[in-house]
Write a protein that holds these residues in place. Sequence first.
Motif, PDB file in Angstrom:
ATOM      1  N   GLU A   1      10.519   1.819  -6.204  1.00  0.00           N
ATOM      2  CA  GLU A   1       9.167   1.479  -5.737  1.00  0.00           C
ATOM      3  C   GLU A   1       8.653   0.224  -6.410  1.00  0.00           C
ATOM      4  O   GLU A   1       8.035  -0.640  -5.765  1.00  0.00           O
ATOM      5  CB  GLU A   1       8.209   2.636  -6.014  1.00  0.00           C
TER       6      GLU A   1
ATOM      7  N   ALA B   1       7.657  -3.214  -4.631  1.00  0.00           N
ATOM      8  CA  ALA B   1       6.319  -3.802  -4.758  1.00  0.00           C
ATOM      9  C   ALA B   1       6.414  -5.230  -5.266  1.00  0.00           C
ATOM     10  O   ALA B   1       5.670  -6.119  -4.828  1.00  0.00           O
ATOM     11  CB  ALA B   1       5.470  -2.960  -5.703  1.00  0.00           C
TER      12      ALA B   1
ATOM     13  N   SER C   1       3.881   1.473  -1.038  1.00  0.00           N
ATOM     14  CA  SER C   1       4.555   1.550  -2.325  1.00  0.00           C
ATOM     15  C   SER C   1       3.649   2.210  -3.351  1.00  0.00           C
ATOM     16  O   SER C   1       4.081   3.070  -4.122  1.00  0.00           O
ATOM     17  CB  SER C   1       4.925   0.142  -2.750  1.00  0.00           C
ATOM     18  N   SER C   2       2.363   1.826  -3.337  1.00  0.00           N
ATOM     19  CA  SER C   2       1.464   2.411  -4.333  1.00  0.00           C
ATOM     20  C   SER C   2       1.170   3.869  -4.006  1.00  0.00           C
ATOM     21  O   SER C   2       1.000   4.679  -4.917  1.00  0.00           O
ATOM     22  CB  SER C   2       0.192   1.596  -4.445  1.00  0.00           C
ATOM     23  N   GLU C   3       1.157   4.219  -2.713  1.00  0.00           N
ATOM     24  CA  GLU C   3       0.991   5.644  -2.365  1.00  0.00           C
ATOM     25  C   GLU C   3       2.160   6.452  -2.910  1.00  0.00           C
ATOM     26  O   GLU C   3       1.990   7.554  -3.446  1.00  0.00           O
ATOM     27  CB  GLU C   3       0.937   5.810  -0.850  1.00  0.00           C
TER      28      GLU C   3
ATOM     29  N   ARG D   1       0.835  -1.202   0.000  1.00  0.00           N
ATOM     30  CA  ARG D   1       0.000   0.000   0.000  1.00  0.00           C
ATOM     31  C   ARG D   1       0.866   1.247   0.000  1.00  0.00           C
ATOM     32  O   ARG D   1       0.626   2.181  -0.763  1.00  0.00           O
ATOM     33  CB  ARG D   1      -0.910  -0.013   1.224  1.00  0.00           C
TER      34      ARG D   1
END
Lengths: 130, 130
Positions: free
Chosen positions: A96, A100, A25-27, A23
């Motif tokens: 990132e 991920a 990482s996606s932010e 999460r």
Amino acid sequence: MNEMMKTMESAASGMRAQGARMRLSSENIANVDTPGYRRKTVTFEETFNSTRDARAVKTGSVNLDLSELPRVYEPSNPMAGADGYYLGSNVDLMIEIADAREANRSYEANLKMFDQARQMASSLLNLLRR
Amino acid sequence: MELNLNVLRLASGLAAHATARQTVISQNIANADTPGYHARDITDFASAVDGAGMAFSARVTRPGHIPFGPGATGHDIRETSALGTETPNGNTVALEDQVMRAAQVKQSHDMALGVYQKSMDILRMSLGRR
């Protein structure tokens, strides 16, 4: 059976931790172009749940990457100062995505453990069925 | 009539050993990305069988006492780290190695349950039931 529940609890805690990492990482990836954004990182810690005698993993506090923000030259940007520079974000897409991917791999390993414990428990219960 | 149920005892011992090992492996996988975590495993079943009764165990004077120590369950947990698996953050869990061990666990658990089931079938057959 209690041992099986401990197994599943460890695996579930691993999945939870890897999910939190994914999460963040996606932010970070979502905010790659946000001026002044600092990438978030999270630490993993081993925990020991003494009431259930289960060792698991949990995520520690979320920290900001305090490395220097890159200066981007773009005089037309509203955020730009008098010299035409503004501070970008210190998110590196390559890092990132690698992070991920690693989280994904570890998540799958935990899921496999969970599934195996479930199969072992159900084949044990099958013995009672006859 | 005296039943020689050593086979059943051995099979359930192997199943319990596989379950305990599965728990340790799933803890390892949950902590696959925890800095400073060292991979662990339990002693193999053969040494648990040989060392039964020989290993140190606390003296029990009443049936209600809870056994502890390595002799209590017949196996103890020790750190195993293959050479060269340590990552820069001090973690020694190699996912491939752990998945391999998990496959061994599944196999021995299946074998234990299979032997148990077959022995029960033989007992049932000798009793004239199907």
